[in-house]
Design an enzyme around this catalytic site. Structure first.
Site, short mmCIF file in Angstrom:
data_model
loop_
_atom_site.label_atom_id
_atom_site.label_comp_id
_atom_site.label_asym_id
_atom_site.label_seq_id
_atom_site.Cartn_x
_atom_site.Cartn_y
_atom_site.Cartn_z
N SER A 1 10.04 -21.24 -21.23
CA SER A 1 9.75 -19.86 -20.85
C SER A 1 10.19 -18.88 -21.93
O SER A 1 9.45 -17.96 -22.29
CB SER A 1 10.46 -19.51 -19.53
OG SER A 1 9.94 -20.26 -18.46
N GLU B 1 14.00 -27.21 -8.75
CA GLU B 1 15.25 -26.46 -8.56
C GLU B 1 15.74 -26.50 -7.12
O GLU B 1 16.94 -26.64 -6.86
CB GLU B 1 15.06 -25.00 -8.99
CG GLU B 1 16.31 -24.15 -8.82
CD GLU B 1 16.07 -22.67 -9.07
OE1 GLU B 1 16.78 -21.85 -8.45
OE2 GLU B 1 15.17 -22.32 -9.85
N SER C 1 24.68 -14.30 -14.26
CA SER C 1 23.27 -14.52 -13.95
C SER C 1 22.57 -15.43 -14.95
O SER C 1 22.77 -15.33 -16.16
CB SER C 1 22.54 -13.17 -13.92
OG SER C 1 21.15 -13.34 -13.80
N ASP D 1 26.34 -13.82 -8.30
CA ASP D 1 25.03 -14.07 -8.91
C ASP D 1 24.22 -12.77 -8.78
O ASP D 1 24.64 -11.83 -8.09
CB ASP D 1 24.37 -15.22 -8.14
CG ASP D 1 22.94 -15.47 -8.57
OD1 ASP D 1 22.69 -15.59 -9.78
OD2 ASP D 1 22.06 -15.53 -7.69
N ASP E 1 20.02 -12.56 -9.22
CA ASP E 1 18.68 -12.78 -8.65
C ASP E 1 18.76 -13.40 -7.26
O ASP E 1 19.36 -14.46 -7.06
CB ASP E 1 17.86 -13.71 -9.56
CG ASP E 1 17.39 -13.01 -10.82
OD1 ASP E 1 17.04 -11.82 -10.75
OD2 ASP E 1 17.37 -13.67 -11.89
#
EC number: 3.1.3.5
Length: 331
Positions: free
Chosen positions: A151, A130, A198, A83, A85
């Site tokens: 978003s 989340e 990602s 991953d 972030d």
């Protein structure tokens, strides 16, 4: 004393010695087994990076077994699936939160104040969902789709310019984890495939690692990439949405990439969420896989769950020390 008596005494003495030796051996075995089922193992004992308080391992014996397999396989069999972030990038620095790829855009001067407020409201609403330990991945899934779509729609409304992205990254507070140069450079030196998977924004991610000088030829990025018109203005996003809890589907879509690496059957996986655990699902021929998870938030509520699913859990750890120490043994 006749010979029979002497022989009898000798037999008793011999049996006593055997019993004593047997007891010592058994004690040694029990001690060894206890040690194996305890927190430390032979390999881990030799690695000071594993002695930090941030390192949590539920089954040290299993971790030793996997690391031994990785070492035996060497560079020829290894690949990295990670991953980005809060895994390769920092969660915080000096007590201040560091931005994700999305946050880099959200916090930039390319966004109007009104849009920034809306994006922040979305983050406050959906981030809590989340990381909610009471909800299953299946329950969280539709909310993540909702969050990302809303978003991205706001970003498209802003008409972002492609040629401004490098400047936005330079001006941001994004930071890669301590030890990132060693991590990327060593993997490049040995030509180890690195698959960065990602749910962030691919254009921003690539710019971050490019500016850090670690976007080497062995690195492949799969993420949400922006789609620009002929004037370099954002008009949408390419392909299907990747969010934190649909990486299983994305992994299966990348089976062609993994097929090319059919001999790279040993994997080190790095993530920071339960969704990241499925990033290697597209690999058909896994021999050994070591899953390293960064737990950055809600530690008390989530530690047990993370320890049940990741082989090694790193709590509030802003470095790549553990991964680098393992690579040092393998390469």
């Amino acid at each position: 004393m006749d010979r029979a008596a002497v022989a009898k005494m000798g037999a008793v003495a011999s049996a006593s010695v055997c019993a004593l030796v047997g007891g010592v051996v058994l004690a040694q075995y029990i001690f060894t087994m206890k040690k194996k089922t305890g927190r430390k193992t032979k390999i881990i004992e030799m690695m000071p990076e594993f002695q930090k308080k941030t390192v949590h391992i539920k089954d040290p014996g299993r971790v030793e077994e996997i690391i031994c397999g990785l070492i035996k396989g060497g560079a020829a069999k290894l690949q990295i699936i990670t991953d980005f972030d809060m895994t390769l990038s920092r969660f915080s620095y000096n007590g201040k939160r560091c931005p994700t790829c999305h946050n880099i855009i959200d916090n930039s001067k390319l966004i109007t104040e009104e849009c920034r407020k809306k994006l922040l409201q979305l983050k406050e609403t959906y981030y809590a969902i989340e990381i909610d330990p009471a909800l299953t991945i299946e329950e969280k899934y539709p909310y993540m789709v909702e969050w990302y779509n809303k978003s991205h729609a706001l970003l498209i409304e802003q008409g972002l310019q492609k040629d401004k992205l490098a400047e936005v990254v330079r001006e941001s507070d994004v930071m890669l984890k301590e030890g990132y140069e060693n991590f990327f450079d060593k993997l490049s030196e040995h030509n180890i495939p690195v698959f960065i998977f990602s749910a962030g924004i691919g254009d921003i991610l690539e710019e971050v690692i490019h500016q850090a000088g670690v976007y080497h030829s062995n690195v492949k990025v799969v993420s949400n990439f922006m789609d620009f018109d002929e004037n370099g203005i954002l008009k949408g996003f390419k392909g299907e949405l990747i969010h934190v809890y649909n990486k299983h589907d994305g992994a299966l879509k990348n089976t062609e990439y993994f097929k090319q690496l059919k001999d790279n059957s040993n994997i080190i996986l790095l993530g920071d969420s339960q969704g990241d655990l499925s990033m290697a699902d597209g690999v058909a021929n896994v021999e050994h896989i070591l899953k390293i998870g960064y737990l950055n938030d809600k530690v008390d509520e989530l530690l047990e769950k993370y320890m049940d699913s990741y082989d090694i859990v790193l709590v509030k750890d802003e470095s790549l020390e553990v991964a680098n120490s393992i690579l040092q043994k393998i390469l």
